[in-house]
Motif scaffolding. Structure first.
Motif, PDB file in Angstrom:
ATOM      1  N   THR A   1       3.940   5.591   3.454  1.00  0.00           N
ATOM      2  CA  THR A   1       3.223   6.859   3.507  1.00  0.00           C
ATOM      3  C   THR A   1       4.145   7.982   3.064  1.00  0.00           C
ATOM      4  OG1 THR A   1       1.584   6.288   5.179  1.00  0.00           O
ATOM      5  CG2 THR A   1       2.265   8.571   5.083  1.00  0.00           C
ATOM      6  N   ILE A  20       3.548  -0.984   3.961  1.00  0.00           N
ATOM      7  CA  ILE A  20       2.754   0.240   3.960  1.00  0.00           C
ATOM      8  C   ILE A  20       3.722   1.414   3.883  1.00  0.00           C
ATOM      9  CG2 ILE A  20       1.142   1.711   5.232  1.00  0.00           C
ATOM     10  CD1 ILE A  20       0.006  -0.781   6.520  1.00  0.00           C
ATOM     11  N   LEU A  62       0.849  -1.193   0.000  1.00  0.00           N
ATOM     12  CA  LEU A  62       0.000   0.000   0.000  1.00  0.00           C
ATOM     13  C   LEU A  62       0.881   1.239   0.000  1.00  0.00           C
ATOM     14  CD1 LEU A  62      -2.654   1.620   0.363  1.00  0.00           C
ATOM     15  CD2 LEU A  62      -2.402   1.253   2.846  1.00  0.00           C
ATOM     16  N   ASN A  81       0.505   5.111   0.246  1.00  0.00           N
ATOM     17  CA  ASN A  81      -0.339   6.277   0.521  1.00  0.00           C
ATOM     18  C   ASN A  81       0.344   7.530  -0.044  1.00  0.00           C
ATOM     19  OD1 ASN A  81      -2.549   5.193   2.127  1.00  0.00           O
ATOM     20  ND2 ASN A  81      -1.002   4.761   3.688  1.00  0.00           N
ATOM     21  N   LEU A 140      -5.017  -3.085   5.736  1.00  0.00           N
ATOM     22  CA  LEU A 140      -4.149  -3.716   6.724  1.00  0.00           C
ATOM     23  C   LEU A 140      -4.660  -5.068   7.224  1.00  0.00           C
ATOM     24  CD1 LEU A 140      -1.629  -3.714   8.459  1.00  0.00           C
ATOM     25  CD2 LEU A 140      -2.843  -2.274  10.131  1.00  0.00           C
ATOM     26  N   LYS A 169      -5.687   2.296   5.852  1.00  0.00           N
ATOM     27  CA  LYS A 169      -5.197   1.314   6.837  1.00  0.00           C
ATOM     28  C   LYS A 169      -6.330   0.388   7.269  1.00  0.00           C
ATOM     29  CE  LYS A 169      -4.770   2.472  11.139  1.00  0.00           C
ATOM     30  NZ  LYS A 169      -4.322   3.111  12.393  1.00  0.00           N
ATOM     31  N   VAL A 175       6.485  -0.831   7.751  1.00  0.00           N
ATOM     32  CA  VAL A 175       5.876   0.498   7.646  1.00  0.00           C
ATOM     33  C   VAL A 175       6.985   1.523   7.400  1.00  0.00           C
ATOM     34  CG1 VAL A 175       4.557   2.281   8.851  1.00  0.00           C
ATOM     35  CG2 VAL A 175       3.975  -0.140   9.161  1.00  0.00           C
ATOM     36  N   HIS A 188      -5.525   8.248   5.299  1.00  0.00           N
ATOM     37  CA  HIS A 188      -4.578   7.207   5.685  1.00  0.00           C
ATOM     38  C   HIS A 188      -5.179   6.273   6.733  1.00  0.00           C
ATOM     39  CE1 HIS A 188      -0.815   9.591   4.195  1.00  0.00           C
ATOM     40  NE2 HIS A 188      -1.883   9.780   3.439  1.00  0.00           N
TER      41      HIS A 188
END
Length: 321
Positions: free
Chosen positions: A186, A184, A134, A136, A173, A169, A230, A165
């Protein structure tokens, strides 16, 4: 103890602390630089493979989102290019299909709408498979009027840059947890560390994404989800934004915030993601600078930033108002 004596002791403690900080600063600077250089040279562990995985990239219809989509496809990842502008996402998919032997499809979705993201996930799973990457990336940077922004513009920026976000998630997630793997990423901003005057909503939203990812990283560690990585990306301004490029050319802000290309950022982001890096700053030296800045008292931080760039931000506000 009298009030006067108490205040005197507090001031004395503060002065001793400040002297101690000044004495330790050279060592802290050296430690920060050495730590950064070692991390840059080693960059362990070995990058993971995402060949055959499925990635959702928001804001994939142009700029950095397109560049990251292409970089992921280069690694063998199937791409769900998501944008509120469907034609832009379709152009990204076309570029991927002309160059790489992966599956890719464009999807129109408003990332601020939880229901649309739920529908998006269902479609992507049916078309490409379960999502394990993912990105973002969708974001809004500049208000039409920075001095007196319309309340709707402020809310939109917060919804796109931060609130969305939480929705992504919430949707993507849980399947990663079930599969016990995933990435993930961002896209935040150095503005979340070094505040931008006249851009309080942008600064706040980007600082929020950084805090959000730090908390999520801790949650995953507590849940022993060690194979879900992350990564927060803190770049300076990008050449992919025409308004930012114009601003830089007009007021010369590139001396303080150097513009970098989307392709350069995409290559660094995907590489760092696959190595499991927690935070990526661009340019790299910013990772040292922002840690040093936070060693200073708050009023010093503000004065230093204003001293270095205050006149340019004032010129920017006059240009945009």
């Amino acid at each position: 103890m009298s009030e006067v004596l108490r205040n005197t002791l507090v001031k004395l403690q503060a002065l001793i602390g400040l002297i101690g900080l000044a004495a330790l600063t050279p060592l802290l600077i050296l430690a920060a630089i050495l730590s950064h250089l070692i991390a840059k040279l080693c960059r362990c562990p070995k990058p993971k493979s995402i060949e055959g995985e499925v990635a959702v990239v928001t804001g994939a219809g142009h700029g950095l989102g397109r560049a990251i989509s292409l970089e992921l496809a280069k690694k063998g990842c199937h791409i769900a290019a998501v944008d509120i502008n469907l034609s832009g996402a379709e152009h990204t998919v076309k570029q991927i299909q002309e160059t790489y032997n992966v599956r890719a499809k464009a999807y129109k979705a408003n990332v601020t709408k939880l229901g649309e993201l739920v529908d998006l996930n269902n479609k992507v799973v049916d078309d490409l498979g379960p999502v394990t990457v993912l990105i973002n990336n969708a974001g809004v940077m500049l208000h039409r009027n920075i001095l007196n922004p319309d309340p709707a513009d402020v809310q939109l920026m917060i919804d796109v840059n931060l609130t969305s976000h939480f929705w992504t998630k919430m949707v993507f997630l849980p399947p990663m947890k079930a599969l016990r793997k995933g990435f993930i990423v961002t896209i935040s901003s150095l503005a979340g560390v070094f505040p931008l005057p006249y851009s309080t909503a942008y600064t706040t939203s980007k600082a929020g994404t950084m805090a959000h990812m730090r908390a999520l990283r801790m949650e995953l560690a507590l849940e022993k989800q060690n194979n879900i990585h992350v990564t927060t990306v803190l770049p300076t301004f990008l050449r992919t934004n025409d308004e930012v490029t114009q601003m830089s050319n007009t007021i010369g802000i590139e001396e303080m915030y150097p513009l970098i290309s989307g392709e350069e950022v995409a290559h660094r982001v995907v590489g760092g993601m696959l190595r499991g890096e927690h935070e990526i700053t661009l340019p790299d030296l910013a990772s040292v600078l922002y840690r040093l800045v936070f060693l200073l008292p708050v009023d010093w931080q503000m004065r230093m930033i204003l001293l270095l760039s205050g006149s340019r931000f004032k010129e920017f506000s006059n240009m945009r108002s």
